[in-house]
Write a protein that holds these residues in place. Structure first.
Motif, PDB file in Angstrom:
ATOM      1  N   GLY A  90      57.415  30.615  39.748  1.00  0.00           N
ATOM      2  CA  GLY A  90      56.179  31.381  39.955  1.00  0.00           C
ATOM      3  C   GLY A  90      56.182  32.044  41.315  1.00  0.00           C
ATOM      4  N   ILE A 133      54.440  34.815  44.371  1.00  0.00           N
ATOM      5  CA  ILE A 133      54.001  36.200  44.529  1.00  0.00           C
ATOM      6  C   ILE A 133      55.129  37.127  44.102  1.00  0.00           C
ATOM      7  CG2 ILE A 133      53.277  37.927  46.226  1.00  0.00           C
ATOM      8  CD1 ILE A 133      52.063  35.581  47.832  1.00  0.00           C
ATOM      9  N   PRO A 134      54.813  38.171  43.318  1.00  0.00           N
ATOM     10  CA  PRO A 134      55.862  39.104  42.881  1.00  0.00           C
ATOM     11  C   PRO A 134      56.570  39.755  44.062  1.00  0.00           C
ATOM     12  CG  PRO A 134      53.781  39.549  41.752  1.00  0.00           C
ATOM     13  CD  PRO A 134      53.503  38.534  42.821  1.00  0.00           C
ATOM     14  N   ILE A 177      58.320  45.367  38.438  1.00  0.00           N
ATOM     15  CA  ILE A 177      56.917  45.320  38.017  1.00  0.00           C
ATOM     16  C   ILE A 177      56.280  46.697  38.140  1.00  0.00           C
ATOM     17  CG2 ILE A 177      54.647  44.346  38.537  1.00  0.00           C
ATOM     18  CD1 ILE A 177      56.106  41.712  39.199  1.00  0.00           C
ATOM     19  N   THR A 199      54.574  48.623  34.985  1.00  0.00           N
ATOM     20  CA  THR A 199      53.196  49.105  35.079  1.00  0.00           C
ATOM     21  C   THR A 199      53.133  50.599  34.786  1.00  0.00           C
ATOM     22  OG1 THR A 199      52.689  47.389  36.709  1.00  0.00           O
ATOM     23  CG2 THR A 199      51.176  49.252  36.591  1.00  0.00           C
ATOM     24  N   HIS A 220      49.524  43.533  33.699  1.00  0.00           N
ATOM     25  CA  HIS A 220      49.197  42.602  34.774  1.00  0.00           C
ATOM     26  C   HIS A 220      50.321  41.577  34.869  1.00  0.00           C
ATOM     27  CE1 HIS A 220      45.164  44.250  34.938  1.00  0.00           C
ATOM     28  NE2 HIS A 220      45.162  44.207  33.624  1.00  0.00           N
ATOM     29  N   ALA A 221      50.717  41.252  36.077  1.00  0.00           N
ATOM     30  CA  ALA A 221      51.796  40.289  36.293  1.00  0.00           C
ATOM     31  C   ALA A 221      51.423  39.392  37.449  1.00  0.00           C
ATOM     32  CB  ALA A 221      53.101  41.024  36.584  1.00  0.00           C
ATOM     33  N   GLY A 222      51.695  38.102  37.300  1.00  0.00           N
ATOM     34  CA  GLY A 222      51.414  37.191  38.397  1.00  0.00           C
ATOM     35  C   GLY A 222      51.715  35.754  38.032  1.00  0.00           C
ATOM     36  N   PRO A 223      51.562  34.868  39.012  1.00  0.00           N
ATOM     37  CA  PRO A 223      51.839  33.445  38.800  1.00  0.00           C
ATOM     38  C   PRO A 223      50.884  32.837  37.780  1.00  0.00           C
ATOM     39  CG  PRO A 223      51.375  33.930  41.119  1.00  0.00           C
ATOM     40  CD  PRO A 223      51.128  35.167  40.358  1.00  0.00           C
ATOM     41  N   ARG A 224      51.376  31.861  37.042  1.00  0.00           N
ATOM     42  CA  ARG A 224      50.554  31.118  36.084  1.00  0.00           C
ATOM     43  C   ARG A 224      49.968  29.895  36.758  1.00  0.00           C
ATOM     44  NH1 ARG A 224      53.977  29.833  30.781  1.00  0.00           N
ATOM     45  NH2 ARG A 224      53.370  27.840  31.587  1.00  0.00           N
ATOM     46  N   PHE A 234      55.358  32.159  35.694  1.00  0.00           N
ATOM     47  CA  PHE A 234      54.937  33.541  35.912  1.00  0.00           C
ATOM     48  C   PHE A 234      54.659  34.173  34.549  1.00  0.00           C
ATOM     49  CE2 PHE A 234      55.404  37.980  37.260  1.00  0.00           C
ATOM     50  CZ  PHE A 234      54.854  37.947  38.535  1.00  0.00           C
TER      51      PHE A 234
END
Length: 192
Positions: free
Chosen positions: A151, A153-154, A160, A164, A175-179, A184
């Motif tokens: 996971g 920060i991108p 990404i 997008t 939308h993309a980010g940590p779970r 991720f």
């Protein structure tokens, strides 16, 4: 065109990198498994060369002749998933709803978003498992790719950002980010 080259080449080069690392690790301890890694490298490099050739043919302005191969789309998802599994990731694909006919642009965007997500998992996530979900509604295709990796920060880069751009160019979103709990997730919503 730059985004297409990035998506295709980055994926295949990442697979080659992972498999060559496996081959080097196994060559002394388990030489019989080295053959599998080398076969995966050969397959990934062949696919990368074919994709590069197709992109360069498009750039050469070959007149009004028809393309020599069909546009990439979700019909190639099984091949993509197989290539990632050969790199050691467990990948599960789930489909919700009734698959609908997609425009060539949406079909390509869905495949490339999944491909870039899987490439990022291979390169950055230190994951063991990836879940791909395709959810069809009357107006949208939702694509979700989640992993159980580190996971975080991108990273800044083309991945990404390019995903997008693909989604928003079609009137969709990404939308993309940590779970929560680790890993991720990339979620895209593309209009049918």
């Amino acid at each position: 065109m730059a985004q297409e080259l990035h998506d295709v080449l980055a994926h295949h080069i990442s697979l080659i990198n992972v498999q060559s690392g496996v081959a080097l690790h196994l060559i002394d301890e388990k030489p019989e498994q080295t053959r599998t890694a080398l076969a995966a490298i050969k397959g990934a490099s062949k696919e990368a060369l074919a994709a590069l050739r197709g992109a360069l043919d498009t750039l050469r302005d070959v007149g009004d002749s028809a393309p020599r191969q069909p546009t990439a789309g979700l019909d190639q998802l099984d091949t993509l998933v197989h290539s990632v599994r050969s790199a050691g990731l467990a990948v599960r694909v789930t489909t919700h709803g009734t698959p609908a006919a997609l425009t060539p642009q949406t079909d390509l965007a869905a495949l490339r978003i999944i491909q870039e997500s899987l490439t990022n998992v291979l390169r950055h996530a230190e994951a063991s498992n990836v879940d791909i979900e395709l959810s069809y509604s009357d107006e949208w295709l939702a694509v979700t790719v989640s992993d159980d990796g580190a996971g975080g920060i991108p990273l800044l880069g083309n991945g990404i950002t390019g995903m997008t751009e693909r989604a928003t160019a079609l009137g969709g979103e990404l939308h993309a980010g940590p779970r929560t709990g680790g890993g991720f997730t990339v979620r895209a919503r593309l209009p049918l």
